[in-house]
Motif scaffolding. Structure first.
Motif, PDB file in Angstrom:
ATOM      1  N   VAL A 152       0.839  -1.202   0.000  1.00 34.44           N
ATOM      2  CA  VAL A 152       0.000   0.000   0.000  1.00 34.44           C
ATOM      3  C   VAL A 152       0.872   1.249   0.000  1.00 34.44           C
ATOM      4  N   GLU A 153       1.902   1.266   0.831  1.00 34.23           N
ATOM      5  CA  GLU A 153       2.778   2.433   0.917  1.00 34.23           C
ATOM      6  C   GLU A 153       3.570   2.658  -0.365  1.00 34.23           C
ATOM      7  N   LYS A 154       3.912   1.573  -1.073  1.00 31.19           N
ATOM      8  CA  LYS A 154       4.624   1.697  -2.346  1.00 31.19           C
ATOM      9  C   LYS A 154       3.695   2.065  -3.494  1.00 31.19           C
ATOM     10  N   GLY A 155       2.393   1.909  -3.275  1.00 28.37           N
ATOM     11  CA  GLY A 155       1.435   2.177  -4.346  1.00 28.37           C
ATOM     12  C   GLY A 155       1.431   1.077  -5.401  1.00 28.37           C
ATOM     13  N   ALA A 176      -5.433  -8.349  -1.164  1.00 30.93           N
ATOM     14  CA  ALA A 176      -4.333  -7.546  -1.706  1.00 30.93           C
ATOM     15  C   ALA A 176      -3.277  -8.481  -2.262  1.00 30.93           C
ATOM     16  N   GLY A 177      -2.786  -8.149  -3.449  1.00 30.87           N
ATOM     17  CA  GLY A 177      -1.770  -8.982  -4.073  1.00 30.87           C
ATOM     18  C   GLY A 177      -0.654  -8.157  -4.687  1.00 30.87           C
TER      19      GLY A 177
END
Length: 196
Positions: free
Chosen positions: A11-14, A104-105
């Protein structure tokens, strides 16, 4: 709710891919669906492809109204004998549990790393919308299912008391207030103190 560290990192890396799953636990049969192109197995259940059109949004109102969610499926009926949603009328589906999960993957490997969110609902109502007639004179249906959150708020709006155990779960484990509700229409019950 906190995310798994591997999911939080994506998530933080997008850099994230999302897979939406929906599971129905109908009496005697569990069935799952997703919006991908081929069957997908997750936690031992095979999720069938291409039928779940929309996860839709939630509808809410002020006051005591219950937040609802409407989901849509296509191509009813189908020839797949394992497709329980296509023959949902064969099941006692009202109040059956429905779980909508968002996985999430990693988009580079398609590996599922965890769950972004998961919501539990119950089936409230099922509606069928007729499609146009095709060249063979056949028509397909679109199935719309209204969902409500489980528990006291949904039962309160439908005026359904399903069991003494559920009443005690929602309130006090020793509460017997609703014990005779199912019999009061046919058996006279005395309430309160007796006179003289």
């Amino acid at each position: 709710m906190s995310l798994d560290p591997a999911v939080q990192d994506l998530v933080e890396k997008g850099q994230i891919s999302r897979l939406d799953l929906i599971r129905f636990d109908l009496p005697g049969k569990s069935v799952g669906y997703h919006r991908g192109g081929r069957p997908y197995t997750y936690n031992g259940l095979v999720y069938l492809p291409n039928r779940w059109l929309s996860p839709a949004g939630m509808n809410s109102a002020l006051g005591v109204a219950v937040t609802t969610r409407t989901i849509t499926f296509s191509n009813i009926p189908t020839a797949n004998v394992d497709d329980a949603i296509a023959k949902i009328e064969e099941f006692n589906y009202p109040n059956a549990p429905v779980i909508i999960s968002h996985l999430a993957g990693d988009p580079a490997t398609d590996e599922v790393l965890g769950i972004l969110a998961s919501s539990l609902y119950e089936i409230d109502e099922v509606r069928y919308n007729k499609g146009a007639i095709d060249g063979k004179g056949e028509r397909s249906l679109t199935l719309t299912i209204d969902l409500q959150p489980p528990g006291r708020s949904a039962r309160g709006s439908t005026l359904v008391k399903r069991s003494q155990a559920e009443h005690q779960f929602d309130n006090d484990p020793t509460d017997t207030c609703m014990e005779y509700v199912a019999t009061t229409a046919t058996i006279p019950e005395e309430w309160g103190q007796r006179s003289g």
